[in-house]
Design a protein around this motif. Structure first.
Motif, PDB file in Angstrom:
ATOM      1  N   ASP A 151       0.832  -1.208   0.000  1.00 30.72           N
ATOM      2  CA  ASP A 151       0.000   0.000   0.000  1.00 30.72           C
ATOM      3  C   ASP A 151       0.868   1.259   0.000  1.00 30.72           C
ATOM      4  O   ASP A 151       0.571   2.227  -0.707  1.00 30.72           O
ATOM      5  CB  ASP A 151      -0.921   0.014   1.221  1.00 30.72           C
ATOM      6  CG  ASP A 151      -2.080  -0.970   1.087  1.00 30.72           C
ATOM      7  OD1 ASP A 151      -2.317  -1.446  -0.052  1.00 30.72           O
ATOM      8  OD2 ASP A 151      -2.737  -1.260   2.103  1.00 30.72           O
ATOM      9  N   ALA A 152       1.945   1.245   0.798  1.00 30.85           N
ATOM     10  CA  ALA A 152       2.832   2.412   0.862  1.00 30.85           C
ATOM     11  C   ALA A 152       3.511   2.644  -0.479  1.00 30.85           C
ATOM     12  O   ALA A 152       3.667   3.797  -0.922  1.00 30.85           O
ATOM     13  CB  ALA A 152       3.876   2.219   1.959  1.00 30.85           C
ATOM     14  N   LEU A 153       3.923   1.566  -1.141  1.00 27.80           N
ATOM     15  CA  LEU A 153       4.559   1.705  -2.450  1.00 27.80           C
ATOM     16  C   LEU A 153       3.591   2.292  -3.467  1.00 27.80           C
ATOM     17  O   LEU A 153       3.957   3.155  -4.277  1.00 27.80           O
ATOM     18  CB  LEU A 153       5.062   0.345  -2.937  1.00 27.80           C
ATOM     19  CG  LEU A 153       6.162  -0.334  -2.113  1.00 27.80           C
ATOM     20  CD1 LEU A 153       6.528  -1.676  -2.720  1.00 27.80           C
ATOM     21  CD2 LEU A 153       7.402   0.546  -2.015  1.00 27.80           C
TER      22      LEU A 153
ATOM     23  N   ASP B  18       1.399   6.767  -6.799  1.00 29.80           N
ATOM     24  CA  ASP B  18       0.349   7.716  -7.170  1.00 29.80           C
ATOM     25  C   ASP B  18       0.831   9.154  -7.012  1.00 29.80           C
ATOM     26  O   ASP B  18       0.465  10.032  -7.792  1.00 29.80           O
ATOM     27  CB  ASP B  18      -0.894   7.485  -6.304  1.00 29.80           C
ATOM     28  CG  ASP B  18      -1.595   6.173  -6.631  1.00 29.80           C
ATOM     29  OD1 ASP B  18      -1.358   5.642  -7.730  1.00 29.80           O
ATOM     30  OD2 ASP B  18      -2.372   5.681  -5.786  1.00 29.80           O
ATOM     31  N   ARG B  19       1.674   9.388  -6.012  1.00 33.54           N
ATOM     32  CA  ARG B  19       2.171  10.747  -5.770  1.00 33.54           C
ATOM     33  C   ARG B  19       3.219  11.166  -6.791  1.00 33.54           C
ATOM     34  O   ARG B  19       3.203  12.314  -7.271  1.00 33.54           O
ATOM     35  CB  ARG B  19       2.786  10.815  -4.369  1.00 33.54           C
ATOM     36  CG  ARG B  19       3.142  12.237  -3.920  1.00 33.54           C
ATOM     37  CD  ARG B  19       4.004  12.228  -2.675  1.00 33.54           C
ATOM     38  NE  ARG B  19       5.400  11.936  -3.002  1.00 33.54           N
ATOM     39  CZ  ARG B  19       6.375  11.875  -2.099  1.00 33.54           C
ATOM     40  NH1 ARG B  19       6.093  12.034  -0.810  1.00 33.54           N
ATOM     41  NH2 ARG B  19       7.610  11.613  -2.462  1.00 33.54           N
ATOM     42  N   ASP B  20       4.135  10.256  -7.133  1.00 32.02           N
ATOM     43  CA  ASP B  20       5.304  10.642  -7.921  1.00 32.02           C
ATOM     44  C   ASP B  20       5.245  10.257  -9.396  1.00 32.02           C
ATOM     45  O   ASP B  20       5.991  10.814 -10.207  1.00 32.02           O
ATOM     46  CB  ASP B  20       6.572  10.023  -7.316  1.00 32.02           C
ATOM     47  CG  ASP B  20       6.885  10.575  -5.933  1.00 32.02           C
ATOM     48  OD1 ASP B  20       6.313  11.621  -5.571  1.00 32.02           O
ATOM     49  OD2 ASP B  20       7.694   9.960  -5.220  1.00 32.02           O
ATOM     50  N   PHE B  21       4.378   9.298  -9.758  1.00 31.82           N
ATOM     51  CA  PHE B  21       4.415   8.800 -11.128  1.00 31.82           C
ATOM     52  C   PHE B  21       3.066   8.844 -11.845  1.00 31.82           C
ATOM     53  O   PHE B  21       3.001   9.276 -12.994  1.00 31.82           O
ATOM     54  CB  PHE B  21       4.925   7.346 -11.135  1.00 31.82           C
ATOM     55  CG  PHE B  21       6.362   7.200 -10.736  1.00 31.82           C
ATOM     56  CD1 PHE B  21       7.365   7.259 -11.683  1.00 31.82           C
ATOM     57  CD2 PHE B  21       6.714   7.005  -9.408  1.00 31.82           C
ATOM     58  CE1 PHE B  21       8.694   7.117 -11.326  1.00 31.82           C
ATOM     59  CE2 PHE B  21       8.033   6.866  -9.035  1.00 31.82           C
ATOM     60  CZ  PHE B  21       9.034   6.930 -10.000  1.00 31.82           C
ATOM     61  N   ALA B  22       2.028   8.371 -11.196  1.00 27.08           N
ATOM     62  CA  ALA B  22       0.741   8.204 -11.877  1.00 27.08           C
ATOM     63  C   ALA B  22       0.203   9.529 -12.395  1.00 27.08           C
ATOM     64  O   ALA B  22       0.187  10.533 -11.688  1.00 27.08           O
ATOM     65  CB  ALA B  22      -0.281   7.566 -10.926  1.00 27.08           C
ATOM     66  N   GLY B  23      -0.242   9.527 -13.634  1.00 26.87           N
ATOM     67  CA  GLY B  23      -0.854  10.717 -14.216  1.00 26.87           C
ATOM     68  C   GLY B  23       0.113  11.808 -14.595  1.00 26.87           C
ATOM     69  O   GLY B  23      -0.295  12.856 -15.098  1.00 26.87           O
ATOM     70  N   LYS B  24       1.402  11.603 -14.366  1.00 27.64           N
ATOM     71  CA  LYS B  24       2.390  12.625 -14.721  1.00 27.64           C
ATOM     72  C   LYS B  24       3.111  12.210 -15.997  1.00 27.64           C
ATOM     73  O   LYS B  24       3.437  11.037 -16.168  1.00 27.64           O
ATOM     74  CB  LYS B  24       3.394  12.806 -13.585  1.00 27.64           C
ATOM     75  CG  LYS B  24       2.771  13.363 -12.317  1.00 27.64           C
ATOM     76  CD  LYS B  24       3.831  13.606 -11.261  1.00 27.64           C
ATOM     77  CE  LYS B  24       3.197  14.193  -9.999  1.00 27.64           C
ATOM     78  NZ  LYS B  24       4.203  14.439  -8.941  1.00 27.64           N
ATOM     79  N   PRO B  25       3.354  13.158 -16.902  1.00 28.35           N
ATOM     80  CA  PRO B  25       4.062  12.806 -18.134  1.00 28.35           C
ATOM     81  C   PRO B  25       5.487  12.359 -17.833  1.00 28.35           C
ATOM     82  O   PRO B  25       6.104  12.803 -16.867  1.00 28.35           O
ATOM     83  CB  PRO B  25       4.053  14.111 -18.940  1.00 28.35           C
ATOM     84  CG  PRO B  25       3.883  15.188 -17.916  1.00 28.35           C
ATOM     85  CD  PRO B  25       3.035  14.583 -16.840  1.00 28.35           C
ATOM     86  N   GLY B  26       5.976  11.467 -18.648  1.00 29.28           N
ATOM     87  CA  GLY B  26       7.344  11.008 -18.482  1.00 29.28           C
ATOM     88  C   GLY B  26       8.342  11.995 -19.058  1.00 29.28           C
ATOM     89  O   GLY B  26       7.992  13.116 -19.446  1.00 29.28           O
TER      90      GLY B  26
ATOM     91  N   ARG C 183      10.800   1.680  -4.027  1.00 28.75           N
ATOM     92  CA  ARG C 183      11.234   0.953  -2.828  1.00 28.75           C
ATOM     93  C   ARG C 183      12.591   1.463  -2.339  1.00 28.75           C
ATOM     94  O   ARG C 183      12.788   1.696  -1.147  1.00 28.75           O
ATOM     95  CB  ARG C 183      11.299  -0.543  -3.137  1.00 28.75           C
ATOM     96  CG  ARG C 183      11.460  -1.443  -1.924  1.00 28.75           C
ATOM     97  CD  ARG C 183      11.316  -2.912  -2.310  1.00 28.75           C
ATOM     98  NE  ARG C 183      11.324  -3.750  -1.132  1.00 28.75           N
ATOM     99  CZ  ARG C 183      12.430  -4.163  -0.523  1.00 28.75           C
ATOM    100  NH1 ARG C 183      13.614  -3.820  -0.994  1.00 28.75           N
ATOM    101  NH2 ARG C 183      12.358  -4.925   0.566  1.00 28.75           N
ATOM    102  N   GLN C 184      13.521   1.661  -3.277  1.00 26.30           N
ATOM    103  CA  GLN C 184      14.839   2.156  -2.891  1.00 26.30           C
ATOM    104  C   GLN C 184      14.757   3.569  -2.305  1.00 26.30           C
ATOM    105  O   GLN C 184      15.477   3.902  -1.354  1.00 26.30           O
ATOM    106  CB  GLN C 184      15.779   2.142  -4.100  1.00 26.30           C
ATOM    107  CG  GLN C 184      16.215   0.746  -4.518  1.00 26.30           C
ATOM    108  CD  GLN C 184      16.883  -0.030  -3.402  1.00 26.30           C
ATOM    109  OE1 GLN C 184      17.739   0.493  -2.700  1.00 26.30           O
ATOM    110  NE2 GLN C 184      16.480  -1.274  -3.215  1.00 26.30           N
ATOM    111  N   SER C 185      13.886   4.391  -2.865  1.00 25.89           N
ATOM    112  CA  SER C 185      13.723   5.754  -2.341  1.00 25.89           C
ATOM    113  C   SER C 185      13.200   5.727  -0.906  1.00 25.89           C
ATOM    114  O   SER C 185      13.693   6.459  -0.037  1.00 25.89           O
ATOM    115  CB  SER C 185      12.760   6.557  -3.226  1.00 25.89           C
ATOM    116  OG  SER C 185      13.290   6.746  -4.512  1.00 25.89           O
ATOM    117  N   ILE C 186      12.204   4.877  -0.654  1.00 27.94           N
ATOM    118  CA  ILE C 186      11.649   4.788   0.698  1.00 27.94           C
ATOM    119  C   ILE C 186      12.686   4.239   1.665  1.00 27.94           C
ATOM    120  O   ILE C 186      12.802   4.704   2.811  1.00 27.94           O
ATOM    121  CB  ILE C 186      10.380   3.915   0.695  1.00 27.94           C
ATOM    122  CG1 ILE C 186       9.268   4.613  -0.104  1.00 27.94           C
ATOM    123  CG2 ILE C 186       9.906   3.651   2.121  1.00 27.94           C
ATOM    124  CD1 ILE C 186       8.008   3.787  -0.258  1.00 27.94           C
TER     125      ILE C 186
END
Length: 300
Positions: free
Chosen positions: A132-134, A139-147, A255-258
């Motif tokens: 869930d945390a991942l 959702d905060r850092d990747f989802a819906g954001k352009p690459g 995971r590595q960032s967390i």
């Protein structure tokens, strides 16, 4: 020593589970259904020193992938034999008093410190790595954001600048880029008309990327681009933003960032309230730090 001995000593609580037996069932008859079996049974004794199934489970962490497919009834006795050998060597070291050696004591202290560090990080950082945390972080850092921006380009690679300039002139006169690339480029991708597909700026050497990302679709580099590979003539076909990275692809990065954030948090907590002194190589005082912050309350 038997040639079938393992050179790496894993232990096999997993093996016992695969057999569907308690650890002591390898050498004892099956118990009646009503019998309560030991939670952590003894699987061997060496001069009175016990080896338990939990010792096998701990050592299983070092089991190489290729060994995990061995039949459990073959692997189990080999593992027991190896752990017996280890215990015998430790007992011999004690008989010779090696635990009193200064270098051995330092090594033991380092090992104890490392074990405590690992235990603390697992306790404090491990719970941060739930699925869930991942996904929340995704959702905060990747989802819906352009690459990242990407460029679709072709290139023609030549060994000298004069040939590259001649090809640029030929292209300005209406020459077909893909056809010339197939005939003249020294790059392995020449058969595809020099097509490089889509790529990010970091995917290419800096000299090449700087020019490719400065061109508009349909444009050709006005001068040859020199890199370690030779002289390039570049044509940009398309530009786009890469699609968002899917969760499965981003999972390890998240995971590595967390983990890194968690470790930094543990370090900050650990250093709070401590007096820290560092010294120069000659032993003279380099810096002394008295931390004003009180240590945080210990979590229970």
């Amino acid at each position: 020593m038997s040639p079938t001995r393992l050179t790496v000593i894993p232990a096999a609580f997993a093996v016992l589970l695969a057999l569907g037996l308690p650890a002591h069932a390898q050498t004892q008859p099956a118990a009646a259904p009503a019998t309560i079996l030991p939670v952590d049974p003894v699987v061997a004794r060496v001069d009175g020193q016990e080896i338990r199934s939990s010792d096998l489970a701990d050592a299983a962490q070092s089991l190489p992938e290729e060994m995990r497919g061995m039949p459990p009834n073959v692997l189990y006795p080999m593992l027991i034999d190896q752990l017996v050998d280890r215990k015998a060597i430790v007992l011999l070291a004690h008989k010779r008093g090696l635990e009193k050696d200064a270098s051995v004591q330092r090594s033991l202290a380092r090992a104890a410190d490392q074990t405590l560090q690992t235990a603390l990080l697992q306790k404090d950082v491990g719970p941060l790595l739930t699925e869930d945390a991942l996904r929340v972080r995704y959702d905060r850092d990747f989802a819906g954001k352009p690459g990242e921006p990407e460029v679709h380009a072709r290139h023609i690679l030549l060994t000298n600048e004069a040939d590259a300039k001649a090809i640029i002139a030929e292209l300005k006169a209406g020459g077909d880029f893909a056809a010339i690339a197939k005939k003249r480029s020294t790059d392995p991708g020449a058969a595809d008309g020099g097509d490089l597909g889509f790529f990010k700026q970091a995917d290419m050497v800096p000299e090449f990327a700087a020019v490719a990302f400065a061109l508009k679709p349909g444009e050709i580099s006005p001068t040859p681009v020199k890199s370690q590979f030779g002289y390039h003539v570049i044509k940009v076909e398309e530009r786009r933003d890469a699609p968002p990275m899917p969760f499965e692809q981003a999972r390890d990065q998240i995971r590595q960032s967390i983990i890194q954030e968690g470790i930094q948090g543990v370090i900050k907590t650990a250093r709070a309230g401590l007096k820290i002194e560092t010294f120069n190589p000659d032993g003279s005082v380099k810096r002394a730090t008295d931390t004003a912050e009180p240590p945080p309350p210990v979590k229970k």
